[in-house]
Design a protein around this motif. Structure first.
Motif, short mmCIF file in Angstrom:
data_model
loop_
_atom_site.label_atom_id
_atom_site.label_comp_id
_atom_site.label_asym_id
_atom_site.label_seq_id
_atom_site.Cartn_x
_atom_site.Cartn_y
_atom_site.Cartn_z
N ASP B 115 0.84 -1.21 0.00
CA ASP B 115 0.00 0.00 0.00
C ASP B 115 0.87 1.25 0.00
N MET B 116 1.92 1.18 0.81
CA MET B 116 2.82 2.33 0.93
C MET B 116 3.54 2.58 -0.39
N MET B 117 3.97 1.51 -1.03
CA MET B 117 4.68 1.66 -2.31
C MET B 117 3.75 2.23 -3.38
N GLU B 118 2.48 1.81 -3.32
CA GLU B 118 1.52 2.36 -4.30
C GLU B 118 1.27 3.84 -4.03
N LEU B 119 1.16 4.18 -2.76
CA LEU B 119 0.94 5.57 -2.38
C LEU B 119 2.07 6.47 -2.86
N PHE B 120 3.28 5.95 -2.78
CA PHE B 120 4.44 6.74 -3.18
C PHE B 120 4.90 6.43 -4.62
N GLN B 139 14.10 9.48 -2.54
CA GLN B 139 13.46 10.32 -1.52
C GLN B 139 12.16 9.68 -1.05
N ARG B 140 11.40 9.18 -2.02
CA ARG B 140 10.10 8.60 -1.66
C ARG B 140 10.27 7.30 -0.87
N VAL B 141 11.32 6.54 -1.22
CA VAL B 141 11.58 5.30 -0.45
C VAL B 141 11.91 5.68 0.99
N ALA B 142 12.75 6.70 1.16
CA ALA B 142 13.14 7.11 2.52
C ALA B 142 11.92 7.57 3.32
N LEU B 143 11.04 8.28 2.64
CA LEU B 143 9.83 8.78 3.30
C LEU B 143 8.89 7.62 3.67
#
Lengths: 225, 246
Positions: B115-120, B139-143
């Motif tokens: 879900d998080m990967m889809e969101l980002f 950056q998005r992975v870190a977030l």
């Protein structure tokens, strides 16, 4: 002929593998601690740990003899348990461990120092214990350097001669490692035996160097983000 | 939500003396390099010397010198995005994001990570390593990784400093959309980019030499800077391109 080659080969390999396993774990533990230690004694401790690398092997051997000999502090302690290590197989392991330790330690410490502290801190803020941070983050990132250290320690241990002769002597079938056997074979005019052992050492060293080259190439791929 | 920090730390050549609190908002710590902004974040996270004083998060003491409490970073429940991102280079995007989920049922954790990967917008890069993705994706992975553990506060230490202007804009939008609107999580952003102050901050704290010299809304700081240093930090020249002033 077969026995005169296989026996030193077996003694050398068993010695070197045992010594490498010991230096591997102690080297990692000491290097990890020293990589983050910033106390006043840092340079002094570092010097002590590297000392066996720079001292002549005979000096290391004499030092070990004074420690483990009949009148040495460790030798006396061992005598209380009715045992001694001088001129025995454990003596070959002790000398191989002591002379190879600095290479393992220096490589591992360098590798741990290269690991970015913020990556370790990231693991901590993500809930990883110190133990998990070490095994999941620090060690995998330092692994190419640590493995290269183990290979170099192995290669140094296989070539160990002077200190081994001082502490373990030359007892065929018990303490006669390949380098010591080559020396005495040449002295006795047994050139065939010496040359066969030289070829065996060259093969082992060549395999070690290939492993070293592999780990060095691996480090670039893993550490670069 | 309530974070209170009251810390005095003496280091060789530098001292940090800050006392402030925040609620559910995005606070920007703003000032020149070496003013103590990142040090404040590291102190909150427990990865820097703590000194005198205390840090309280939602009524829970993270640190108190008097009461001899000093929770390790593992127990502070803070999400931290480091300046250099500090992604694990030997782990894939998915494993980076899953790292903080130990203790959660693995199927549940994987679903949450997905879900998080889809969101980002990271789902298609899940099997890639950090060196195989772009700066914005990192950056998005870190977030995403920092948010996976449902932290009580998110600490962002100049996370956009290495990005170009276009990516900075993209990441600012991402931060507003995801962090402020989706997660409703309080966040502290360290920056010395005045555009980030005005586009993101609910409140800005201007740091100078380890002290807070002004704390207000960005508009108030812009309109009424307390001294010349703050005025120079938020000057129009910092907001607009140079050619407008020539």
């Amino acid at each position: 002929m077969m026995e005169s080659v296989l026996s030193p080969l077996w003694i050398s390999l068993s010695t070197v593998f045992t010594a490498t396993i010991i230096t591997f774990f102690t080297g990692i533990a000491v290097a990890r601690w020293m990589a983050r230690y910033e106390g006043k004694l840092r340079n002094f401790i570092d010097g002590i740990l590297i000392l066996p690398l720079v001292l002549p092997p005979t000096v290391v051997g004499l030092g070990l003899l004074m420690l483990f000999g009949k009148y040495g502090p460790i030798g006396q302690l061992l005598l209380l348990f009715g045992t001694t290590v001088v001129f025995s197989w454990p003596a070959t392991v002790i000398t191989a461990t002591v002379v190879s330790f600095p290479l393992m330690y220096m490589n591992a410490r360098g590798a741990f120092e290269q690991v970015d502290v913020s990556v370790e801190n990231a693991a901590r803020t993500l809930g990883a214990s110190e133990w998990r941070t070490f095994w999941s983050v620090t060690l995998p990132l330092a692994w190419p350097g640590v493995a290269a250290g183990a290979v170099m320690a192995f290669a140094r241990a296989i070539g160990e001669f002077g200190a081994t002769l001082m502490l373990a002597g030359y007892i065929p079938g018990r303490t006669a490692t390949i380098p010591v056997t080559i020396y005495f074979a040449v002295q006795d005019g047994e050139m065939n035996q010496a040359l066969v052992l030289v070829v065996i050492v060259l093969i082992i060293v060549f395999i070690s160097l290939s492993a070293l080259a592999y780990f060095k190439s691996k480090s670039y791929k893993v550490i670069t983000v | 939500m309530d974070l209170e920090i009251n810390i005095k730390t003496e280091l060789p050549g530098f001292s940090l003396d800050v006392n402030w609190r925040m609620q559910r908002e995005l606070v920007v710590l703003f000032g020149h390099s070496g003013a103590g902004k990142s040090m404040t974040l590291r102190t909150i996270a427990g990865i820097a010397p703590q000194g005198d004083g205390h840090i309280r998060l939602n009524g829970r003491l993270l640190y108190s010198k008097d009461m001899k409490i000093n929770l390790p970073p593992q127990q502070r429940s803070v999400g931290y995005v480091f300046q250099d991102l500090a992604l694990f280079p030997h782990m894939t995007v998915e494993k980076n994001i899953l790292f903080g989920t130990r203790g959660i049922d693995s199927r549940e954790a994987r679903k949450k990570a997905m879900d998080m990967m889809e969101l980002f917008c990271l789902a298609e890069y899940r099997g890639r390593y950090p060196h195989e993705i772009s700066g914005g994706q990192k950056q998005r992975v870190a977030l995403a990784r920092a948010l996976m553990r449902n932290p009580e506060v998110l600490l962002l230490d100049e996370p956009f400093s290495s990005l170009d202007d276009q990516l900075r804009l993209e990441m600012r939008r991402c931060l507003v959309n995801v962090v402020k609107r989706e997660f409703h999580i309080p966040a502290i952003l360290v920056t010395h980019n005045v555009l980030e102050v005005f586009s993101l901050a609910d409140r800005v704290m201007v740091y100078s030499r380890g002290r807070i010299v002004q704390c207000d809304t960005p508009q108030a700081v812009f309109n009424n800077p307390v001294n010349e240093e703050v005025m120079s930090l938020v000057s129009l020249k910092k907001l607009y391109p140079d050619y407008l002033f020539t």
